[in-house]
Write an enzyme that holds these catalytic residues in place. Structure first.
Site, PDB file in Angstrom:
ATOM      1  N   ILE A  89      -0.156  13.803   7.876  1.00 26.49           N
ATOM      2  CA  ILE A  89      -0.100  15.049   8.649  1.00 26.49           C
ATOM      3  C   ILE A  89       1.351  15.341   9.011  1.00 26.49           C
ATOM      4  O   ILE A  89       2.018  14.494   9.610  1.00 26.49           O
ATOM      5  CB  ILE A  89      -0.923  14.937   9.950  1.00 26.49           C
ATOM      6  CG1 ILE A  89      -2.350  14.468   9.658  1.00 26.49           C
ATOM      7  CG2 ILE A  89      -0.927  16.265  10.697  1.00 26.49           C
ATOM      8  CD1 ILE A  89      -3.158  14.134  10.917  1.00 26.49           C
ATOM      9  N   THR A 112       0.829  -1.213   0.000  1.00 32.21           N
ATOM     10  CA  THR A 112       0.000   0.000   0.000  1.00 32.21           C
ATOM     11  C   THR A 112       0.859   1.257   0.000  1.00 32.21           C
ATOM     12  O   THR A 112       0.759   2.089  -0.897  1.00 32.21           O
ATOM     13  CB  THR A 112      -0.913  -0.001   1.246  1.00 32.21           C
ATOM     14  OG1 THR A 112      -1.683  -1.209   1.222  1.00 32.21           O
ATOM     15  CG2 THR A 112      -1.850   1.197   1.236  1.00 32.21           C
ATOM     16  N   VAL A 113       1.735   1.393   0.996  1.00 30.21           N
ATOM     17  CA  VAL A 113       2.513   2.632   1.117  1.00 30.21           C
ATOM     18  C   VAL A 113       3.638   2.674   0.090  1.00 30.21           C
ATOM     19  O   VAL A 113       3.902   3.727  -0.510  1.00 30.21           O
ATOM     20  CB  VAL A 113       3.063   2.797   2.560  1.00 30.21           C
ATOM     21  CG1 VAL A 113       3.889   4.074   2.666  1.00 30.21           C
ATOM     22  CG2 VAL A 113       1.925   2.800   3.569  1.00 30.21           C
ATOM     23  N   LYS A 158       2.867   5.299  18.254  1.00 25.38           N
ATOM     24  CA  LYS A 158       2.929   6.661  17.720  1.00 25.38           C
ATOM     25  C   LYS A 158       3.092   7.687  18.844  1.00 25.38           C
ATOM     26  O   LYS A 158       3.847   8.644  18.724  1.00 25.38           O
ATOM     27  CB  LYS A 158       1.673   6.947  16.903  1.00 25.38           C
ATOM     28  CG  LYS A 158       1.567   6.068  15.652  1.00 25.38           C
ATOM     29  CD  LYS A 158       0.148   6.124  15.084  1.00 25.38           C
ATOM     30  CE  LYS A 158       0.005   5.267  13.834  1.00 25.38           C
ATOM     31  NZ  LYS A 158      -1.427   5.089  13.464  1.00 25.38           N
TER      32      LYS A 158
END
Lengths: 440, 440
Positions: free
Chosen positions: B136, B15-16, B205
């Site tokens: 972000i 995906t990434v 995170k």
């Protein structure tokens, strides 16, 4: 710590200058650990002392040009504001080989192209994070954090005074003049509020944001600017009834025919984050082709919020001071802006597409509504919602309309024709409507 | 354009990886103008082809270690995920003198200290913007944009799956299991959702965010982690009645006794911007001593949003590739983290102060409420609101309580004593309440 200190000269010791002095002093240890080297205030130039600042032991001058010529200074921080002296100061500092940090949005929006050209020739940095949206790192986010993206649009609440007024008009059902007077008493608005409430300050900031979003030369003179002084308590209430909030937005979109650059009151859906930004706070929504919708929120003004951005710029200068100029982030995000042949043009307002809220007063007589609808239809404008209110004002009926997207010039013509109708009283109120979907 | 291209090797084409390949390819011209030099994909290592990517003409390999040894590659982009192979790959790339860009939050949270040490010794960059909150630019904002500030606290919605589930539970009054099953069917949740719904991903995170906020070594093992699997539709509804929304937050505060590091369901006031972040979107509120409250919002996952952050890191590497390592932004924002003697400690959960929402089921008998109130009082806990509901479940009465701030260990003791009461059925539901005022 083996690197030499970076030596800063601060020009101006007012609100932002004082805040910058205090933040650099208070957080000196942390800032040095972040920069990998100390950042020292070598000299401060000011006219009147700031009681918030203890400048004991700091070299001072009354003459900013003396500071700009000081060979012991690496970075000149321009916080005097205004156009002419600030421009001369910044150009002199550049000429002297100094890096420059400024919070001056008017200077950058109006004289930025000239300043960046001079800085480029001397190979020095001109940093201006504090010029837009105070402490919000939106310049850095646009120039670096979203560097992978083709920016599609951005829209922001970039004037705290205007947002303060609109917030209180909505929350308390008050009139513009009333809230403005209060904001002036509280120090949130200047005694001459023109720059803020007529959108000039926002247009300066929008001009800068659009240039770094799309890699365009600064073109402040082409920005469309409309203030909030004609927004009424009734429009705020009608918008609320329809599910909208009125915000004073700077909006820039990239379209197939050019770039929109416009500041005006705008109806946006209540559920948008932008609609929930209250008081003097700022926020900017940015849509990138890869990232999708993003938003940056925080204080748009004030001593230490603005100082936060100034000092972040000083940190960047400290890191890049020895870097080959070709590796640095370009002033307006893209290198070679002047060399692009097919640079998109800023679109005239007549050519932009948007939806509209209209409010008009009609004589309560059969056929008036049909005539209004016919005019809109003839101009190719389709109606999304139409509300005819109860008669409240003698025999005049307020009519509220929401239209689908149309071109501004068609709306201009429709409004001209509606206002010419004998049964329509006064002028038509027109506020643009944007969906700005940041949740998509 | 006089600078050499920067040559990138992409490890992983899922995906990434696929998103990164496509963004670098599609926006190559703009990216080159931003970097001042072309960024070329020199090689791609992958196991299975990605139908979204046209890799015609690109050098490929099945072996990521072959890529990490390729002398024509400047930057190794690690997008294979997981711990062991990723760790070995990154350490090998560093050993080979490559700069590294990674989106791997687990790797950085668990092995980051070791990786940064190795990178520091070799003088190479390890960039990880994509590891937290997808597209972000919050790492950049914390490390650079807010560099002037002493960060006081941060709180974020940093797991899109959890926020998707809580959003739909609230909007539709549905149960956790029900929405989870839907999220799995739609691909928003993994078939084994533990990492997301039990807060492990968010804790990875948060660990990274806290380290760069305060300049602390990464200490994932000290994070308190509580998931959302026990949040009920009833709690969501009761919170709503009280003016709150339940969000799964990662929260880190700097206090006089240490640093809080905790992930748990949290009641926050409805009017907070964080409360209005819906679906798979992420947002992080950050409070700095100079700037005040700021917030960063956008997509927390997905192919191109995450690629946006990966490519931004590649751009940073391209700019800093020739820079003396001492001038670069330190990995965890501050230099000399290991040399600080009085580094604050991560606080045990028992020592944190917060407010609480409690829900308990009591036998409908005189004196039960008084006994509960007495226990709370004896533990030094004061009650802000108490709602005794109508009897709905035979003779058991639901009691809802909001408390003022208290220490977690006192609440633990109070709950132990309340649960020991004969007239209390089952266990007490406890959800923490935070005001997190970003409008201040």
């Amino acid at each position: 710590m083996t690197l030499n200190p970076v030596r800063v000269g601060i020009c101006g010791l007012g609100t932002v200058g004082g805040g910058t002095f205090n933040v650099l002093t208070r957080n000196a240890n942390d800032i040095a650990r972040r920069a990998g080297r100390p950042i020292v205030i070598e000299q401060v130039a000011y006219r009147s002392p700031n009681p918030e600042c203890d400048i004991t032991g700091i070299k001072t001058t009354q003459d900013v040009f003396e500071l700009a010529a000081n060979p012991d200074i690496d970075v000149v921080v321009e916080l005097i504001g205004g156009y002419d002296v600030a421009r001369e100061l910044v150009l002199t500092a550049i000429e002297n080989g100094k890096h420059v940090v400024t919070a001056n949005k008017a200077l950058i929006a109006v004289h930025g192209n000239e300043i960046f050209q001079a800085a480029h020739e001397k190979g020095v940095i001109v940093a201006f994070e504090a010029a837009v949206a105070g402490g919000i790192p939106v310049i850095k986010s646009l120039r670096e954090g979203l560097g992978a993206n083709r920016i599609e649009w951005l829209a922001g609440i970039i004037n705290g005074t205007g947002n303060y007024i609109l917030t209180h008009m909505r929350d308390e059902g008050r009139a513009f003049e009333d809230v403005l007077a209060e904001a002036q008493a509280l120090g949130y608005a200047e005694s001459d509020p023109t720059f803020d409430v007529e959108g000039i300050d926002a247009a300066h900031k929008l001009t800068i944001l659009a240039s770094i979003a799309y890699g365009l030369p600064l073109q402040f003179d082409k920005a469309y600017t409309e203030g909030i002084s004609r927004v009424t308590a009734e429009d705020v209430e009608q918008a609320d009834n329809l599910g909208y909030v009125i915000k004073h937005l700077g909006i820039s979109k990239r379209t197939e025919t050019g770039v929109e650059l416009r500041v005006h009151p705008t109806l946006i859906p209540k559920e948008r984050l932008l609609a929930n930004v209250h008081g003097v706070k700022n926020a900017i929504a940015v849509m990138g082709d890869a990232v999708g919708p993003t938003l940056y929120y925080g204080p748009g003004a004030g001593a230490e919020p603005t100082a936060s951005a100034v000092v972040a710029d000083i940190l960047d200068v400290a890191r890049d001071i020895s870097t080959d100029h070709r590796y640095r982030v370009p002033y307006l995000a893209f290198s070679g802006i002047d060399e692009v042949d097919d640079q998109p043009q800023i679109m005239p307002m007549e050519e932009i597409d948007t939806a509209y809220y209209l409010r008009l007063l009609a004589v309560d007589r059969p056929g008036v509504l049909a005539r209004v609808a016919t005019i809109l239809s003839e101009e190719g404008i389709s109606i999304e919602a139409l509300i005819q209110k109860e008669v409240t004002d003698g025999e005049l009926v307020p009519i509220i309309l929401l239209t689908h997207m149309t071109r501004e010039k068609h709306m201009n013509e429709a409004i001209r024709r509606i206002e010419a109708m004998a049964d329509i009283a006064g002028s038509v109120t027109r506020i643009r409507v944007e969906s700005l979907d940041e949740q998509e």
